[in-house]
Write an enzyme that holds these catalytic residues in place. Structure first.
Site, short mmCIF file in Angstrom:
data_model
loop_
_atom_site.label_atom_id
_atom_site.label_comp_id
_atom_site.label_asym_id
_atom_site.label_seq_id
_atom_site.Cartn_x
_atom_site.Cartn_y
_atom_site.Cartn_z
N ASP A 1 -14.84 13.01 -2.43
CA ASP A 1 -14.51 12.17 -3.29
C ASP A 1 -15.35 11.35 -4.38
O ASP A 1 -15.01 10.38 -5.33
CB ASP A 1 -13.68 10.94 -2.57
CG ASP A 1 -12.47 11.08 -1.79
OD1 ASP A 1 -11.93 12.06 -2.32
OD2 ASP A 1 -12.26 10.54 -0.81
N ARG B 1 -9.21 16.45 -11.05
CA ARG B 1 -10.55 16.00 -11.47
C ARG B 1 -11.44 16.88 -12.12
O ARG B 1 -12.48 16.41 -12.75
CB ARG B 1 -11.12 15.41 -9.91
CG ARG B 1 -10.49 14.06 -9.64
CD ARG B 1 -11.06 13.32 -8.60
NE ARG B 1 -10.32 12.30 -8.20
CZ ARG B 1 -10.24 11.61 -6.84
NH1 ARG B 1 -11.13 12.13 -5.99
NH2 ARG B 1 -9.66 10.57 -7.01
C1 S3P Z 1 -9.34 11.88 3.29
C2 S3P Z 1 -9.42 13.09 3.17
C3 S3P Z 1 -10.06 13.93 1.60
C4 S3P Z 1 -10.17 12.60 0.79
C5 S3P Z 1 -9.10 11.75 0.56
C6 S3P Z 1 -9.25 11.02 1.96
C7 S3P Z 1 -8.72 11.18 4.24
O1 S3P Z 1 -8.86 14.50 1.25
O2 S3P Z 1 -10.20 13.48 -0.71
O3 S3P Z 1 -9.51 10.62 -0.32
O4 S3P Z 1 -8.81 10.03 4.68
O5 S3P Z 1 -8.65 12.09 5.36
P1 S3P Z 1 -8.66 16.14 1.84
O6 S3P Z 1 -8.05 16.28 3.17
O7 S3P Z 1 -7.44 16.66 0.92
O8 S3P Z 1 -9.77 16.69 1.27
#
Ligand code: S3P
Length: 433
Positions: free
Chosen positions: A316, A347
Protein backbone atom coordinates in the site's frame (compact mmCIF):
# COMPACT_ATOMS: atom_id res chain seq x y z
CA UNK A 1 -12.59 18.47 -2.81
CA UNK A 2 -9.06 19.24 -4.04
CA UNK A 3 -5.77 19.68 -2.21
CA UNK A 4 -3.81 22.86 -2.94
CA UNK A 5 -0.25 22.69 -1.69
CA UNK A 6 2.25 25.55 -1.79
CA UNK A 7 5.85 24.67 -2.58
CA UNK A 8 8.58 24.19 -0.01
CA UNK A 9 8.42 23.75 3.73
CA UNK A 10 10.19 21.90 6.46
CA UNK A 11 8.70 18.92 8.30
CA UNK A 12 9.45 18.59 11.99
CA UNK A 13 7.88 17.76 15.32
CA UNK A 14 5.96 14.76 16.55
CA UNK A 15 2.64 13.20 15.62
CA UNK A 16 0.35 10.20 15.86
CA UNK A 17 -1.45 8.78 12.85
CA UNK A 18 -4.95 7.21 12.91
CA UNK A 19 -5.47 3.58 13.88
CA UNK A 20 -4.61 0.69 11.60
CA UNK A 21 -7.27 0.14 8.96
CA UNK A 22 -6.66 -3.57 8.44
CA UNK A 23 -6.73 -4.25 12.17
CA UNK A 24 -9.80 -2.05 12.78
CA UNK A 25 -11.85 -3.93 10.16
CA UNK A 26 -10.88 -7.29 11.61
CA UNK A 27 -11.47 -6.21 15.21
CA UNK A 28 -15.12 -5.37 14.52
CA UNK A 29 -15.67 -8.53 12.50
CA UNK A 30 -14.26 -10.95 15.06
CA UNK A 31 -15.74 -9.11 18.03
CA UNK A 32 -19.18 -9.33 16.40
CA UNK A 33 -18.86 -13.12 16.13
CA UNK A 34 -17.45 -13.53 19.65
CA UNK A 35 -19.36 -14.26 22.83
CA UNK A 36 -19.28 -11.28 25.19
CA UNK A 37 -18.16 -7.69 25.08
CA UNK A 38 -14.97 -6.58 23.32
CA UNK A 39 -13.44 -3.13 23.66
CA UNK A 40 -10.88 -1.48 21.44
CA UNK A 41 -8.95 1.75 21.63
CA UNK A 42 -7.20 3.38 18.69
CA UNK A 43 -9.97 2.30 16.29
CA UNK A 44 -9.82 4.04 12.90
CA UNK A 45 -12.93 6.19 12.51
CA UNK A 46 -12.48 6.33 8.73
CA UNK A 47 -15.18 5.79 6.14
CA UNK A 48 -14.00 2.24 5.31
CA UNK A 49 -14.03 0.86 8.84
CA UNK A 50 -17.20 2.75 9.77
CA UNK A 51 -18.87 0.98 6.80
CA UNK A 52 -17.84 -2.35 8.32
CA UNK A 53 -19.27 -1.33 11.70
CA UNK A 54 -22.51 -0.21 10.00
CA UNK A 55 -22.75 -3.58 8.22
CA UNK A 56 -22.63 -5.45 11.53
CA UNK A 57 -25.12 -3.07 13.12
CA UNK A 58 -27.43 -3.89 10.19
CA UNK A 59 -26.99 -7.58 11.13
CA UNK A 60 -28.09 -6.97 14.71
CA UNK A 61 -24.77 -6.33 16.48
CA UNK A 62 -24.64 -3.57 19.07
CA UNK A 63 -21.56 -1.40 18.51
CA UNK A 64 -20.88 1.75 20.52
CA UNK A 65 -18.44 4.32 19.16
CA UNK A 66 -16.10 5.17 17.71
CA UNK A 67 -15.73 7.88 20.37
CA UNK A 68 -12.16 9.13 20.45
CA UNK A 69 -11.05 5.80 18.97
CA UNK A 70 -12.96 3.73 21.54
CA UNK A 71 -15.32 1.07 20.27
CA UNK A 72 -17.35 -1.46 22.25
CA UNK A 73 -18.88 -4.46 20.50
CA UNK A 74 -21.49 -6.78 22.03
CA UNK A 75 -20.69 -10.05 20.27
CA UNK A 76 -23.61 -12.22 19.15
CA UNK A 77 -21.70 -15.49 18.75
CA UNK A 78 -20.81 -17.41 15.58
CA UNK A 79 -24.48 -18.07 14.75
CA UNK A 80 -26.05 -14.90 16.11
CA UNK A 81 -26.00 -12.58 13.09
CA UNK A 82 -29.40 -11.66 11.66
CA UNK A 83 -30.36 -11.08 8.03
CA UNK A 84 -30.00 -7.36 7.21
CA UNK A 85 -33.04 -5.61 5.76
CA UNK A 86 -31.15 -4.42 2.66
CA UNK A 87 -27.79 -4.62 0.90
CA UNK A 88 -24.65 -3.96 2.94
CA UNK A 89 -22.73 -0.98 1.54
CA UNK A 90 -18.99 -1.46 1.98
CA UNK A 91 -18.21 1.93 0.42
CA UNK A 92 -14.66 2.13 -0.93
CA UNK A 93 -13.33 -0.84 1.05
CA UNK A 94 -11.92 -3.89 -0.69
CA UNK A 95 -10.97 -5.32 2.70
CA UNK A 96 -14.52 -4.89 4.01
CA UNK A 97 -16.10 -6.55 1.01
CA UNK A 98 -13.67 -9.44 0.55
CA UNK A 99 -13.47 -10.38 4.23
CA UNK A 100 -17.24 -10.09 4.68
CA UNK A 101 -17.79 -12.29 1.61
CA UNK A 102 -15.94 -15.07 3.46
CA UNK A 103 -17.52 -14.42 6.82
CA UNK A 104 -21.04 -14.33 5.38
CA UNK A 105 -20.79 -17.13 2.80
CA UNK A 106 -21.64 -19.75 5.42
CA UNK A 107 -24.50 -17.90 7.17
CA UNK A 108 -28.05 -19.22 7.20
CA UNK A 109 -29.34 -16.08 5.49
CA UNK A 110 -28.65 -14.41 2.18
CA UNK A 111 -27.03 -11.00 1.82
CA UNK A 112 -25.92 -8.61 -0.93
CA UNK A 113 -22.67 -6.63 -0.70
CA UNK A 114 -22.40 -3.40 -2.67
CA UNK A 115 -19.74 -0.70 -2.94
CA UNK A 116 -18.91 2.68 -4.44
CA UNK A 117 -17.82 3.26 -8.02
CA UNK A 118 -14.19 2.27 -7.38
CA UNK A 119 -15.06 -0.87 -5.39
CA UNK A 120 -17.64 -1.82 -8.01
CA UNK A 121 -14.82 -2.13 -10.56
CA UNK A 122 -12.52 -4.27 -8.42
CA UNK A 123 -11.96 -7.98 -9.10
CA UNK A 124 -13.89 -10.39 -6.88
CA UNK A 125 -13.20 -13.61 -8.80
CA UNK A 126 -10.23 -14.13 -6.48
CA UNK A 127 -12.66 -14.71 -3.58
CA UNK A 128 -15.64 -16.05 -5.54
CA UNK A 129 -13.73 -19.00 -7.07
CA UNK A 130 -12.35 -20.51 -3.84
CA UNK A 131 -15.55 -19.77 -1.90
CA UNK A 132 -17.51 -21.67 -4.57
CA UNK A 133 -15.07 -24.57 -4.10
CA UNK A 134 -16.08 -24.47 -0.44
CA UNK A 135 -19.72 -24.84 -1.50
CA UNK A 136 -20.76 -21.18 -1.31
CA UNK A 137 -23.55 -19.91 -3.56
CA UNK A 138 -22.36 -16.51 -4.84
CA UNK A 139 -23.48 -14.35 -7.70
CA UNK A 140 -21.71 -11.25 -9.02
CA UNK A 141 -22.02 -8.69 -11.78
CA UNK A 142 -20.36 -9.08 -15.14
CA UNK A 143 -16.63 -9.71 -14.93
CA UNK A 144 -17.05 -11.00 -11.37
CA UNK A 145 -17.29 -7.51 -9.92
CA UNK A 146 -19.64 -6.28 -7.16
CA UNK A 147 -22.44 -6.45 -6.15
CA UNK A 148 -21.86 -9.84 -4.57
CA UNK A 149 -25.03 -11.80 -3.90
CA UNK A 150 -24.54 -14.49 -1.24
CA UNK A 151 -27.31 -17.05 -0.92
CA UNK A 152 -27.64 -19.37 2.07
CA UNK A 153 -26.20 -22.89 1.82
CA UNK A 154 -26.55 -25.86 4.18
CA UNK A 155 -22.84 -26.12 5.07
CA UNK A 156 -19.49 -25.01 3.65
CA UNK A 157 -16.66 -27.54 3.42
CA UNK A 158 -12.97 -26.95 4.08
CA UNK A 159 -10.56 -26.77 1.13
CA UNK A 160 -6.80 -26.76 0.70
CA UNK A 161 -6.16 -23.72 -1.48
CA UNK A 162 -3.00 -22.34 -3.06
CA UNK A 163 -3.45 -18.57 -3.48
CA UNK A 164 -2.65 -17.49 -7.06
CA UNK A 165 -1.53 -14.04 -5.80
CA UNK A 166 -0.10 -12.64 -2.57
CA UNK A 167 -3.27 -11.27 -0.97
CA UNK A 168 -4.07 -10.95 2.70
CA UNK A 169 -7.65 -10.14 1.79
CA UNK A 170 -8.18 -13.45 -0.02
CA UNK A 171 -6.31 -15.38 2.68
CA UNK A 172 -8.44 -13.75 5.38
CA UNK A 173 -11.67 -14.26 3.43
CA UNK A 174 -11.03 -18.01 3.28
CA UNK A 175 -9.96 -18.30 6.93
CA UNK A 176 -13.16 -16.53 7.99
CA UNK A 177 -15.23 -18.82 5.76
CA UNK A 178 -13.31 -21.68 7.36
CA UNK A 179 -14.89 -20.82 10.71
CA UNK A 180 -18.17 -22.05 9.20
CA UNK A 181 -16.83 -24.98 7.16
CA UNK A 182 -16.88 -28.64 7.90
CA UNK A 183 -13.34 -29.88 8.42
CA UNK A 184 -10.14 -27.94 7.91
CA UNK A 185 -9.53 -24.97 5.60
CA UNK A 186 -5.93 -24.37 4.53
CA UNK A 187 -4.44 -21.51 2.53
CA UNK A 188 -0.92 -21.48 1.06
CA UNK A 189 0.55 -18.09 0.17
CA UNK A 190 3.03 -17.47 -2.65
CA UNK A 191 4.70 -14.82 -0.44
CA UNK A 192 4.09 -13.64 3.12
CA UNK A 193 1.30 -11.07 3.52
CA UNK A 194 -0.09 -9.23 6.53
CA UNK A 195 -1.05 -11.71 9.23
CA UNK A 196 -3.46 -9.64 11.35
CA UNK A 197 -6.30 -12.14 10.86
CA UNK A 198 -4.18 -15.01 12.15
CA UNK A 199 -2.95 -13.05 15.17
CA UNK A 200 -6.40 -11.81 16.01
CA UNK A 201 -8.15 -15.18 15.66
CA UNK A 202 -5.65 -16.50 18.21
CA UNK A 203 -6.46 -13.57 20.53
CA UNK A 204 -10.16 -14.46 20.25
CA UNK A 205 -9.37 -18.05 21.24
CA UNK A 206 -9.20 -19.73 17.82
CA UNK A 207 -5.49 -20.29 17.13
CA UNK A 208 -4.51 -21.42 13.63
CA UNK A 209 -1.99 -24.02 12.53
CA UNK A 210 0.88 -22.59 10.50
CA UNK A 211 3.43 -24.65 8.63
CA UNK A 212 5.67 -22.41 6.52
CA UNK A 213 3.55 -20.70 3.89
CA UNK A 214 0.46 -22.79 4.75
CA UNK A 215 -2.02 -21.71 7.39
CA UNK A 216 -5.05 -23.77 8.46
CA UNK A 217 -8.19 -23.27 10.52
CA UNK A 218 -10.52 -25.97 11.84
CA UNK A 219 -14.25 -25.45 11.47
CA UNK A 220 -16.67 -26.35 14.22
CA UNK A 221 -18.50 -24.55 16.94
CA UNK A 222 -15.66 -23.62 19.28
CA UNK A 223 -16.78 -20.10 20.23
CA UNK A 224 -14.71 -16.98 19.77
CA UNK A 225 -14.15 -15.36 23.18
CA UNK A 226 -14.51 -11.60 23.46
CA UNK A 227 -11.27 -9.72 24.08
CA UNK A 228 -10.02 -6.14 24.33
CA UNK A 229 -6.91 -4.50 22.94
CA UNK A 230 -5.31 -1.32 21.67
CA UNK A 231 -5.08 -0.86 17.91
CA UNK A 232 -1.76 0.71 16.87
CA UNK A 233 -1.28 3.58 14.43
CA UNK A 234 -1.35 2.52 10.78
CA UNK A 235 2.10 2.25 9.19
CA UNK A 236 0.37 2.78 5.84
CA UNK A 237 -0.75 6.21 7.08
CA UNK A 238 2.59 6.88 8.81
CA UNK A 239 4.14 6.44 5.35
CA UNK A 240 3.05 9.99 4.39
CA UNK A 241 4.60 12.03 7.21
CA UNK A 242 7.56 9.63 7.04
CA UNK A 243 8.29 10.37 3.38
CA UNK A 244 7.52 14.05 3.96
CA UNK A 245 10.22 14.28 6.64
CA UNK A 246 12.73 12.37 4.51
CA UNK A 247 12.37 14.58 1.44
CA UNK A 248 11.72 17.99 3.01
CA UNK A 249 15.32 18.83 3.84
CA UNK A 250 16.34 19.67 7.44
CA UNK A 251 14.16 18.51 10.25
CA UNK A 252 13.39 15.57 12.46
CA UNK A 253 10.03 13.94 12.99
CA UNK A 254 8.82 11.43 15.58
CA UNK A 255 5.77 9.38 14.59
CA UNK A 256 4.53 7.74 17.77
CA UNK A 257 2.78 4.43 18.34
CA UNK A 258 3.00 2.88 14.87
CA UNK A 259 2.35 -0.81 14.21
CA UNK A 260 5.54 -2.50 12.99
CA UNK A 261 4.25 -6.00 12.28
CA UNK A 262 7.02 -7.53 10.12
CA UNK A 263 4.48 -8.28 7.37
CA UNK A 264 3.93 -4.51 7.03
CA UNK A 265 7.39 -2.96 7.33
CA UNK A 266 8.57 -3.27 3.72
CA UNK A 267 8.44 0.52 3.47
CA UNK A 268 11.07 0.87 6.19
CA UNK A 269 13.39 -1.60 4.42
CA UNK A 270 12.90 0.15 1.07
CA UNK A 271 13.42 3.70 2.36
CA UNK A 272 16.45 2.66 4.41
CA UNK A 273 17.96 0.94 1.37
CA UNK A 274 17.46 4.28 -0.43
CA UNK A 275 19.49 6.00 2.29
CA UNK A 276 16.67 7.10 4.59
CA UNK A 277 17.66 7.90 8.17
CA UNK A 278 14.93 6.02 10.06
CA UNK A 279 15.11 4.61 13.60
CA UNK A 280 12.62 2.59 15.60
CA UNK A 281 12.44 3.69 19.23
CA UNK A 282 10.55 2.38 22.23
CA UNK A 283 9.74 -1.02 20.72
CA UNK A 284 6.91 -2.74 22.57
CA UNK A 285 3.92 -5.06 22.18
CA UNK A 286 0.44 -3.50 22.11
CA UNK A 287 -2.48 -5.90 21.97
CA UNK A 288 -1.75 -8.48 19.32
CA UNK A 289 0.87 -6.44 17.47
CA UNK A 290 4.40 -5.02 17.83
CA UNK A 291 4.57 -1.21 18.03
CA UNK A 292 7.29 1.47 17.97
CA UNK A 293 7.88 5.17 17.60
CA UNK A 294 9.50 6.00 14.26
CA UNK A 295 12.15 8.72 14.20
CA UNK A 296 12.95 10.06 10.77
CA UNK A 297 15.43 12.69 9.65
CA UNK A 298 15.72 14.50 6.33
CA UNK A 299 17.95 12.39 4.09
CA UNK A 300 19.65 12.36 0.72
CA UNK A 301 17.99 9.46 -1.09
CA UNK A 302 19.31 7.31 -3.95
CA UNK A 303 17.37 5.13 -6.35
CA UNK A 304 17.33 1.33 -5.92
CA UNK A 305 15.88 -1.75 -7.57
CA UNK A 306 13.26 -2.80 -5.01
CA UNK A 307 13.70 -6.52 -4.19
CA UNK A 308 10.50 -8.26 -5.31
CA UNK A 309 10.18 -10.14 -2.00
CA UNK A 310 9.65 -6.77 -0.27
CA UNK A 311 6.76 -5.80 -2.53
CA UNK A 312 3.86 -7.53 -0.68
CA UNK A 313 5.24 -6.15 2.59
CA UNK A 314 4.92 -2.58 1.28
CA UNK A 315 2.02 -3.02 -1.15
CA UNK A 316 0.00 0.00 0.00
CA UNK A 317 3.02 2.29 0.32
CA UNK A 318 4.13 2.53 -3.33
CA UNK A 319 2.41 5.86 -3.97
CA UNK A 320 4.49 7.41 -1.15
CA UNK A 321 7.60 5.44 -2.15
CA UNK A 322 7.22 6.69 -5.74
CA UNK A 323 7.31 10.31 -4.53
CA UNK A 324 10.45 9.52 -2.50
CA UNK A 325 11.95 7.88 -5.61
CA UNK A 326 11.28 11.02 -7.64
CA UNK A 327 13.35 12.95 -5.06
CA UNK A 328 16.19 10.42 -5.09
CA UNK A 329 19.34 10.51 -7.12
CA UNK A 330 19.21 8.02 -10.01
CA UNK A 331 16.70 5.39 -10.98
CA UNK A 332 14.26 3.40 -8.85
CA UNK A 333 12.86 0.20 -10.34
CA UNK A 334 9.73 -1.43 -8.93
CA UNK A 335 8.75 -4.83 -10.39
CA UNK A 336 6.60 -7.76 -9.30
CA UNK A 337 3.91 -5.29 -8.23
CA UNK A 338 1.10 -6.07 -10.72
CA UNK A 339 -1.34 -6.09 -7.76
CA UNK A 340 -1.01 -2.27 -7.80
CA UNK A 341 -3.20 -2.34 -10.92
CA UNK A 342 -6.25 -3.50 -8.91
CA UNK A 343 -6.14 -1.28 -5.82
CA UNK A 344 -8.51 1.65 -5.18
CA UNK A 345 -7.27 2.85 -8.58
CA UNK A 346 -4.81 1.41 -11.10
CA UNK A 347 -1.93 2.74 -9.04
CA UNK A 348 0.73 2.04 -11.65
CA UNK A 349 -1.12 4.29 -14.12
CA UNK A 350 -2.09 6.85 -11.46
CA UNK A 351 1.50 7.18 -10.17
CA UNK A 352 2.96 7.36 -13.69
CA UNK A 353 0.45 10.02 -14.76
CA UNK A 354 0.95 12.04 -11.59
CA UNK A 355 4.74 12.00 -11.78
CA UNK A 356 4.60 12.91 -15.48
CA UNK A 357 2.26 15.82 -14.74
CA UNK A 358 4.85 17.15 -12.30
CA UNK A 359 7.79 16.81 -14.70
CA UNK A 360 9.36 13.54 -13.53
CA UNK A 361 10.57 10.94 -16.08
CA UNK A 362 8.73 7.70 -15.38
CA UNK A 363 7.89 4.54 -17.28
CA UNK A 364 4.87 2.44 -16.37
CA UNK A 365 5.65 -1.28 -16.61
CA UNK A 366 3.04 -4.05 -16.66
CA UNK A 367 4.08 -4.97 -13.11
CA UNK A 368 5.69 -1.83 -11.76
CA UNK A 369 7.42 1.46 -12.47
CA UNK A 370 10.79 2.85 -13.52
CA UNK A 371 11.26 6.27 -11.94
CA UNK A 372 14.11 8.74 -12.60
CA UNK A 373 14.91 11.09 -9.78
CA UNK A 374 14.45 14.71 -10.85
CA UNK A 375 12.88 18.06 -10.08
CA UNK A 376 9.13 18.44 -9.47
CA UNK A 377 7.47 21.28 -11.35
CA UNK A 378 4.16 22.52 -10.11
CA UNK A 379 1.03 21.16 -11.71
CA UNK A 380 -2.27 19.36 -11.40
CA UNK A 381 -2.51 15.67 -10.47
CA UNK A 382 -5.59 13.44 -10.75
CA UNK A 383 -6.06 11.24 -7.69
CA UNK A 384 -8.64 9.04 -9.46
CA UNK A 385 -10.53 9.09 -6.16
CA UNK A 386 -7.70 7.09 -4.56
CA UNK A 387 -6.84 8.21 -1.00
CA UNK A 388 -3.21 7.13 -1.12
CA UNK A 389 -2.55 8.72 -4.52
CA UNK A 390 -3.98 11.98 -3.18
CA UNK A 391 -1.87 11.98 -0.01
CA UNK A 392 1.33 10.88 -1.76
CA UNK A 393 1.21 13.67 -4.35
CA UNK A 394 0.51 16.29 -1.72
CA UNK A 395 4.07 15.60 -0.49
CA UNK A 396 5.58 16.38 -3.89
CA UNK A 397 5.00 20.09 -3.16
CA UNK A 398 7.73 19.96 -0.51
CA UNK A 399 10.23 19.69 -3.35
CA UNK A 400 8.33 21.42 -6.14
CA UNK A 401 9.09 24.71 -7.87
CA UNK A 402 5.46 25.83 -7.94
CA UNK A 403 2.10 24.92 -6.33
CA UNK A 404 0.69 21.43 -6.69
CA UNK A 405 -3.04 20.77 -6.94
CA UNK A 406 -4.48 17.29 -6.44
CA UNK A 407 -8.00 16.63 -7.67
CA UNK A 408 -10.77 14.65 -5.97
CA UNK A 409 -9.33 14.06 -2.51
CA UNK A 410 -12.48 13.31 -0.55
CA UNK A 411 -11.57 9.62 -0.16
CA UNK A 412 -8.60 10.54 2.04
CA UNK A 413 -11.22 10.20 4.78
CA UNK A 414 -11.44 6.45 4.14
CA UNK A 415 -8.10 5.86 5.87
CA UNK A 416 -6.70 9.15 7.24
CA UNK A 417 -9.31 11.49 8.73
CA UNK A 418 -7.59 14.71 9.76
CA UNK A 419 -4.78 14.37 7.21
CA UNK A 420 -4.80 18.02 6.16
CA UNK A 421 -4.71 19.37 9.73
CA UNK A 422 -2.03 16.90 10.81
CA UNK A 423 0.27 17.62 7.88
CA UNK A 424 -0.27 21.37 8.18
CA UNK A 425 0.77 21.14 11.81
CA UNK A 426 4.00 19.44 10.75
CA UNK A 427 4.86 22.09 8.15
CA UNK A 428 3.18 21.16 4.86
CA UNK A 429 1.46 24.18 3.29
CA UNK A 430 -1.71 22.30 2.39
CA UNK A 431 -5.31 23.52 2.01
CA UNK A 432 -8.40 21.53 1.12
CA UNK A 433 -11.06 23.31 -0.96
C1 S3P B 1 -5.39 -5.55 3.14
C2 S3P B 1 -4.68 -6.28 2.21
C3 S3P B 1 -4.07 -5.69 1.01
C4 S3P B 1 -3.97 -4.18 1.11
C5 S3P B 1 -5.24 -3.57 1.63
C6 S3P B 1 -5.56 -4.10 3.01
C7 S3P B 1 -5.97 -6.24 4.28
O1 S3P B 1 -4.87 -6.00 -0.11
O2 S3P B 1 -3.65 -3.62 -0.14
O3 S3P B 1 -5.13 -2.16 1.69
O4 S3P B 1 -6.42 -5.58 5.23
O5 S3P B 1 -6.01 -7.49 4.26
P1 S3P B 1 -4.66 -7.38 -0.97
O6 S3P B 1 -5.03 -8.51 -0.13
O7 S3P B 1 -5.58 -7.20 -2.15
O8 S3P B 1 -3.21 -7.36 -1.34
Amino acid sequence: MDFHVSPGGRIAGRCRVPGDKSISHRAVMLAALAEGESRFTGFLAGADTLATAAAFRAMGVRIDGAHDGQVTVQGVGLHGLRAPSGPLDMGNAGTGMRLLAGLLAGQRFGVTLIGDESLSRRPMRRVIAPLRQMGADIGAAEGDTPPLVLRPVAQLRGIDYALPMASAQVKSCLLLAGLYAQGRTCVTEPAPTRDHTERMLAAFGRPLQRDGARVCIDGGDTPLRATSFAIPGDISSAAFPLVAALIAGQGELLIENVGINPTRTGILDILRAMGGDIDLLNLREAGTEPVADIRVRASRLRGIAVPTEWVPLAIDEFPAIAVAAACAQGETLITGAEELRVKESDRIAAIANGLTALGIAVEALPDGLRIQGGQFHGGVVESHGDHRIAMAFSLAALRAEAPVQIRDCVNVGTSFPGYVELMRGLGLAIEAA
